[in-house]
Design an enzyme around this catalytic site. Structure first.
Site, mmCIF file in Angstrom:
data_model
loop_
_atom_site.group_PDB
_atom_site.id
_atom_site.type_symbol
_atom_site.label_atom_id
_atom_site.label_comp_id
_atom_site.label_asym_id
_atom_site.label_seq_id
_atom_site.Cartn_x
_atom_site.Cartn_y
_atom_site.Cartn_z
ATOM 1 N N SER A 102 4.025 8.342 12.057
ATOM 2 C CA SER A 102 3.042 7.466 12.185
ATOM 3 C C SER A 102 1.777 8.216 12.753
ATOM 4 C CB SER A 102 3.285 6.141 12.907
ATOM 5 O OG SER A 102 2.522 5.353 12.707
ATOM 6 N N ASP A 199 6.281 -0.185 3.765
ATOM 7 C CA ASP A 199 5.738 0.024 5.025
ATOM 8 C C ASP A 199 4.549 -1.035 5.064
ATOM 9 O OD1 ASP A 199 4.156 1.025 7.196
ATOM 10 O OD2 ASP A 199 4.557 2.930 6.763
ATOM 11 N N HIS A 229 8.310 0.588 8.095
ATOM 12 C CA HIS A 229 7.315 1.911 8.738
ATOM 13 C C HIS A 229 8.411 2.527 9.368
ATOM 14 C CE1 HIS A 229 3.789 3.492 10.599
ATOM 15 N NE2 HIS A 229 4.147 3.140 11.621
#
Length: 249
Positions: A102, A199, A229
Site C-alpha cells: 500500500s 480492492d 486490499h
C-alpha cells in the site's frame, strides 16, 4: 537462527523500532502501509520465510506507527521516507529487495529513486503512490474539508478500526513526493506487483498506472481478481513469497 530487535535513534530523539534476521543477501526490507505495523500477517510471513530459508530480512515501524515513538498525526511522507532511508543506511549492508504494501509501495519507489545502486528489485502489494493527492483528497467530504481548514486535522472513518487523524500537513507534504506524473518514472529494477481486483482502497487501475509508468522493462503486474486490499489470505501469501523468491534468485 533467530530474529533480533531494537530501536534506531533518530536525530530528533525519536526511536524507530526494528526487527532483523541475519542471513544471505540481498536483504529483504519490509515497508508497511499507512497506519499498519511490522507485526501484520504479511510482515510476519516474510520473517518466517527468512528464518526458514536463511535469508537476510529487516522490518520496521515508521514514526508514529506500531512500536516506534511519535504521534501518528504528526507523520508525513517526508518523514516516513527518511525513516526508510535511515534503516537502509544504518541496519542494512549491500543490496536490498524492497517489499512495499500500500503506502509502502510509494515509499519503496521513493527509496529506489534515491538509491538505485542498492535496490536490486521490488515486490509491491496494492501499491498506493501519490495516495494523499490522488486517492484520499478527492474523497474528503465537506465536513472533512471544514475540519482541515479550521483545525488542520480530520478524523477519517476506517473499515479497519477506529477513525484516524488526517492532517493538512500530510496532504500538503504528500504532493511534494508525487511520482506518477514523471514520464517515465525513474525506477529501472525488476518489479513484481500483486493487486486485488476487489480492492476498495487502491483501484487496480491506479496500481497499473504506477507499474506501466516505470522505466524498467522487467515489470510484471498480477491482478488477483477476487483479492482485497490486504492480500493476506494463504493463497495471497503464497503468491507474495513466489514473487519474492523469483526476484531474489
Amino acid at each position: 537462527m533467530s530474529e533480533t530487535s531494537g530501536f534506531l535513534e533518530r536525530p530528533d530523539g525519536q526511536r524507530i523500532a526494528w526487527r532483523r534476521v541475519e542471513g544471505a543477501g540481498p536483504t529483504v526490507v519490509w515497508l508497511g502501509g499507512f497506519k499498519s505495523d511490522m507485526a501484520g500477517t504479511k510482515a510476519q510471513a516474510l520473517a518466517g520465510w527468512a528464518l526458514a530459508a536463511g535469508r537476510a530480512y529487516v522490518r520496521f515501524d515508521y514514526f508514529g506507527h506500531g512500536e516506534s515513538s511519535g504521534a501518528f498525526v504528526d507523520g508525513t511522507i517526508t518523514r516516513w521516507r527518511e525513516d526508510a532511508l535511515a534503516v537502509l543506511d544504518e541496519l542494512v549492508r549491500g543490496d536490498v529487495v524492497l517489499v512495499g504494501s500500500s503506502m509502502g509501495g510509494w515509499i519503496a519507489g521513493l527509496v529506489a529513486m534515491a538509491w538505485p545502486e542498492r535496490v536490486r528489485a521490488m515486490v509491491l502489494i496494492a501499491p498506493a503512490p501519490d495516495f494523499t493527492e490522488k486517492l484520499m483528497a478527492p474523497e474528503i467530504p465537506p465536513e472533512g474539508l471544514a475540519a482541515l481548514k479550521a483545525d488542520g486535522v480530520w478524523l477519517r472513518p476506517s473499515e479497519y478500526g477506529d477513525p484516524y487523524p488526517i492532517s493538512r500537513t500530510l496532504l500538503e507534504d504528500g504532493a511534494r513526493w508525487s511520482i506518477l506524473e514523471a514520464q517515465p518514472i525513474p525506477i529501472d529494477c525488476p518489479v513484481r506487483v500483486l493487486q486485488g481486483g476487489e480492492d476498495p482502497d487502491v483501484p487496480w487501475r491506479h496500481a497499473l498506472e504506477y507499474a506501466h509508468g516505470m522505466k524498467s522493462a522487467d515489470v510484471v503486474f498480477t491482478l488477483i481478481k477476487d483479492g482485497d486490499h490486504r492480500l493476506s489470505r494463504p493463497q495471497d501469501i503464497a503468491r507474495l513469497l513466489a514473487a519474492l523468491q523469483e526476484v531474489c534468485a
